[in-house]
Design a protein around this motif. Sequence first.
Motif, PDB file in Angstrom:
ATOM      1  N   VAL A  35       1.467 -11.037  -2.009  1.00 17.06           N
ATOM      2  CA  VAL A  35       1.423 -10.541  -3.394  1.00 17.06           C
ATOM      3  C   VAL A  35       1.725  -9.044  -3.497  1.00 17.06           C
ATOM      4  N   LEU A  36       1.738  -8.340  -2.366  1.00 16.22           N
ATOM      5  CA  LEU A  36       1.999  -6.901  -2.412  1.00 16.22           C
ATOM      6  C   LEU A  36       3.356  -6.537  -1.811  1.00 16.22           C
ATOM      7  N   ARG A  37       4.280  -7.507  -1.881  1.00 11.99           N
ATOM      8  CA  ARG A  37       5.617  -7.248  -1.336  1.00 11.99           C
ATOM      9  C   ARG A  37       6.215  -5.997  -1.996  1.00 11.99           C
ATOM     10  N   GLY A  38       6.720  -5.080  -1.170  1.00 15.56           N
ATOM     11  CA  GLY A  38       7.355  -3.869  -1.700  1.00 15.56           C
ATOM     12  C   GLY A  38       6.386  -2.745  -2.037  1.00 15.56           C
ATOM     13  N   GLN A  39       5.073  -2.988  -1.837  1.00 16.43           N
ATOM     14  CA  GLN A  39       4.092  -1.956  -2.179  1.00 16.43           C
ATOM     15  C   GLN A  39       3.592  -1.263  -0.904  1.00 16.43           C
ATOM     16  N   ALA A  40       3.200  -0.005  -1.049  1.00 14.91           N
ATOM     17  CA  ALA A  40       2.737   0.756   0.120  1.00 14.91           C
ATOM     18  C   ALA A  40       1.403   1.438  -0.154  1.00 14.91           C
ATOM     19  N   LEU A  41       0.588   1.511   0.890  1.00  9.76           N
ATOM     20  CA  LEU A  41      -0.704   2.198   0.858  1.00  9.76           C
ATOM     21  C   LEU A  41      -0.620   3.379   1.815  1.00  9.76           C
ATOM     22  N   ALA A  42      -0.808   4.613   1.305  1.00  7.68           N
ATOM     23  CA  ALA A  42      -0.892   5.776   2.196  1.00  7.68           C
ATOM     24  C   ALA A  42      -2.339   5.887   2.666  1.00  7.68           C
ATOM     25  N   MET A  43      -2.534   6.122   3.963  1.00  7.80           N
ATOM     26  CA  MET A  43      -3.887   6.162   4.523  1.00  7.80           C
ATOM     27  C   MET A  43      -4.100   7.525   5.165  1.00  7.80           C
ATOM     28  N   ILE A  44      -4.919   8.364   4.503  1.00  9.71           N
ATOM     29  CA  ILE A  44      -5.172   9.719   5.011  1.00  9.71           C
ATOM     30  C   ILE A  44      -6.484   9.703   5.786  1.00  9.71           C
ATOM     31  N   PHE A  45      -6.446  10.129   7.029  1.00  6.81           N
ATOM     32  CA  PHE A  45      -7.663  10.139   7.854  1.00  6.81           C
ATOM     33  C   PHE A  45      -7.986  11.552   8.324  1.00  6.81           C
ATOM     34  N   GLU A  46      -9.129  12.087   7.856  1.00  9.63           N
ATOM     35  CA  GLU A  46      -9.615  13.379   8.368  1.00  9.63           C
ATOM     36  C   GLU A  46     -10.490  13.176   9.606  1.00  9.63           C
ATOM     37  N   LYS A  47     -10.870  11.915   9.867  1.00  8.14           N
ATOM     38  CA  LYS A  47     -11.743  11.599  11.004  1.00  8.14           C
ATOM     39  C   LYS A  47     -11.106  10.448  11.788  1.00  8.14           C
ATOM     40  N   PRO A  48     -11.548  10.240  13.044  1.00 11.29           N
ATOM     41  CA  PRO A  48     -10.968   9.140  13.825  1.00 11.29           C
ATOM     42  C   PRO A  48     -11.341   7.753  13.279  1.00 11.29           C
ATOM     43  N   SER A  49     -10.627   6.736  13.731  1.00 11.16           N
ATOM     44  CA  SER A  49     -10.914   5.364  13.297  1.00 11.16           C
ATOM     45  C   SER A  49     -10.222   4.358  14.196  1.00 11.16           C
ATOM     46  N   LEU A  50     -10.879   3.245  14.450  1.00 10.43           N
ATOM     47  CA  LEU A  50     -10.215   2.083  15.048  1.00 10.43           C
ATOM     48  C   LEU A  50     -10.125   0.983  13.986  1.00 10.43           C
ATOM     49  N   ARG A  51     -11.309   0.518  13.538  1.00  7.85           N
ATOM     50  CA  ARG A  51     -11.384  -0.606  12.611  1.00  7.85           C
ATOM     51  C   ARG A  51     -10.727  -0.332  11.260  1.00  7.85           C
ATOM     52  N   THR A  52     -11.058   0.824  10.679  1.00 10.31           N
ATOM     53  CA  THR A  52     -10.618   1.065   9.301  1.00 10.31           C
ATOM     54  C   THR A  52      -9.100   1.184   9.229  1.00 10.31           C
ATOM     55  N   ARG A  53      -8.546   1.946  10.161  1.00 12.09           N
ATOM     56  CA  ARG A  53      -7.089   2.095  10.152  1.00 12.09           C
ATOM     57  C   ARG A  53      -6.408   0.751  10.383  1.00 12.09           C
ATOM     58  N   THR A  54      -6.863   0.034  11.425  1.00 14.47           N
ATOM     59  CA  THR A  54      -6.201  -1.230  11.772  1.00 14.47           C
ATOM     60  C   THR A  54      -6.361  -2.255  10.660  1.00 14.47           C
ATOM     61  N   SER A  55      -7.566  -2.308  10.085  1.00 17.00           N
ATOM     62  CA  SER A  55      -7.806  -3.336   9.062  1.00 17.00           C
ATOM     63  C   SER A  55      -7.027  -3.053   7.786  1.00 17.00           C
ATOM     64  N   PHE A  56      -6.901  -1.782   7.397  1.00 22.25           N
ATOM     65  CA  PHE A  56      -6.090  -1.470   6.213  1.00 22.25           C
ATOM     66  C   PHE A  56      -4.622  -1.763   6.485  1.00 22.25           C
ATOM     67  N   GLU A  57      -4.169  -1.372   7.672  1.00 21.21           N
ATOM     68  CA  GLU A  57      -2.755  -1.554   7.989  1.00 21.21           C
ATOM     69  C   GLU A  57      -2.406  -3.046   8.049  1.00 21.21           C
ATOM     70  N   MET A  58      -3.276  -3.820   8.689  1.00 18.53           N
ATOM     71  CA  MET A  58      -3.021  -5.258   8.803  1.00 18.53           C
ATOM     72  C   MET A  58      -3.208  -5.968   7.463  1.00 18.53           C
ATOM     73  N   ALA A  59      -4.152  -5.483   6.667  1.00 15.80           N
ATOM     74  CA  ALA A  59      -4.348  -6.084   5.331  1.00 15.80           C
ATOM     75  C   ALA A  59      -3.071  -5.923   4.514  1.00 15.80           C
ATOM     76  N   MET A  60      -2.497  -4.730   4.523  1.00 19.17           N
ATOM     77  CA  MET A  60      -1.251  -4.511   3.774  1.00 19.17           C
ATOM     78  C   MET A  60      -0.128  -5.385   4.347  1.00 19.17           C
ATOM     79  N   HIS A  61      -0.041  -5.447   5.653  1.00 20.99           N
ATOM     80  CA  HIS A  61       1.013  -6.247   6.294  1.00 20.99           C
ATOM     81  C   HIS A  61       0.895  -7.725   5.896  1.00 20.99           C
ATOM     82  N   ARG A  62      -0.335  -8.235   5.950  1.00 21.05           N
ATOM     83  CA  ARG A  62      -0.559  -9.656   5.644  1.00 21.05           C
ATOM     84  C   ARG A  62      -0.304  -9.966   4.168  1.00 21.05           C
TER      85      ARG A  62
END
Length: 302
Positions: A35-62
């Motif tokens: 449902v989000l074909r063609g849409q993009a999410l910018a993800m700004i991180f001031e702190k480190p992350s494993l879960r949050t970065r990966t889960s947002f990136e994969m959520a957008m991909h899926r």
Amino acid sequence: MLGRDFTSILDVSPSELSGLLDLALGMKRDGTNQVLRGQALAMIFEKPSLRTRTSFEMAMHRLGGTGLYLSAHEVQMGEREPVKDVARVLSRMVQAIAARTFEHRTVLELARWADVPVVNALSDDEHPCQALADLLTLRERFGNLQGVRFAYIGDGNNVARSLAYASVMAGMHLVVASPEGYELPAETLERADALAGEGSVTQLTDPHEAVRDVAAVYTDVWASMGQEAEAAQRAEDFAGYQLNAELMASAPADALVMHDLPAHRGEEITDDMIESERSVVFDQAENRMHAQQAVLASILAG
Ligand code: CP
Ligand code: NVA
């Protein structure tokens, strides 16, 4: 379903919270549509992350879209350029912004200036996406959240605050045990009280009393990102608040063990508790992706 921003768990109503959990469960069970074909999410991180970065990136991909990771070094928000300029530049190119910040007001400043929705990916005050994933994990186990009693042992921090609000909105009973000086802020308890219909948040100091009769016991790190200089003092102050076999002996035998991760084994939680059969910590981690898919689809395609 949602308004434009998700800077706090308080940006959703109790019925929207329940709707997001239904949607996330459905997406986990049936898969996602693009449902989000063609849409993009910018993800700004001031702190480190494993879960949050990966889960947002994969959520957008899926969902058929793209997640763009922007590191603190790259953006240098507030230094290389003001937050309000970052918000307006990104708004010209992407459809939503997720931000992990130190100060909560940075997330609010982004939301104020952005023309696109802003999602809190953790700030010093709140971690709303984590709370959604945690409730999703409990829903999977217990079916219905209404009346479920669970304990949070440790620091009244960002994770605890979002969890407190989410719990009362879901009609749950959260019992928090913290050392003196590390309790949930009075303002959080007052706001949670004001939200509470069937649910409740109770602040105690005794961890053994807190875990009595609960369905799950949750803990988080004693020193959060940005509090590294206080770590030694906090380790002393939090002695007696470790989630270990001795504490769990005061809880029902089937009580679940929860942690948002990353965990400091040997500090706030023991290795055997994370590895035990009652541990749902990796379900919580996976559920970050399903919960955020529901948030992103609601915000951008809802
Ligand atoms: N739980 C959580 O937010 O993990 P990360 O810091 O790895 O994103
Ligand atoms: N309270 C922790 C959570 C990490 C996911 C922190 O803010 O560092």
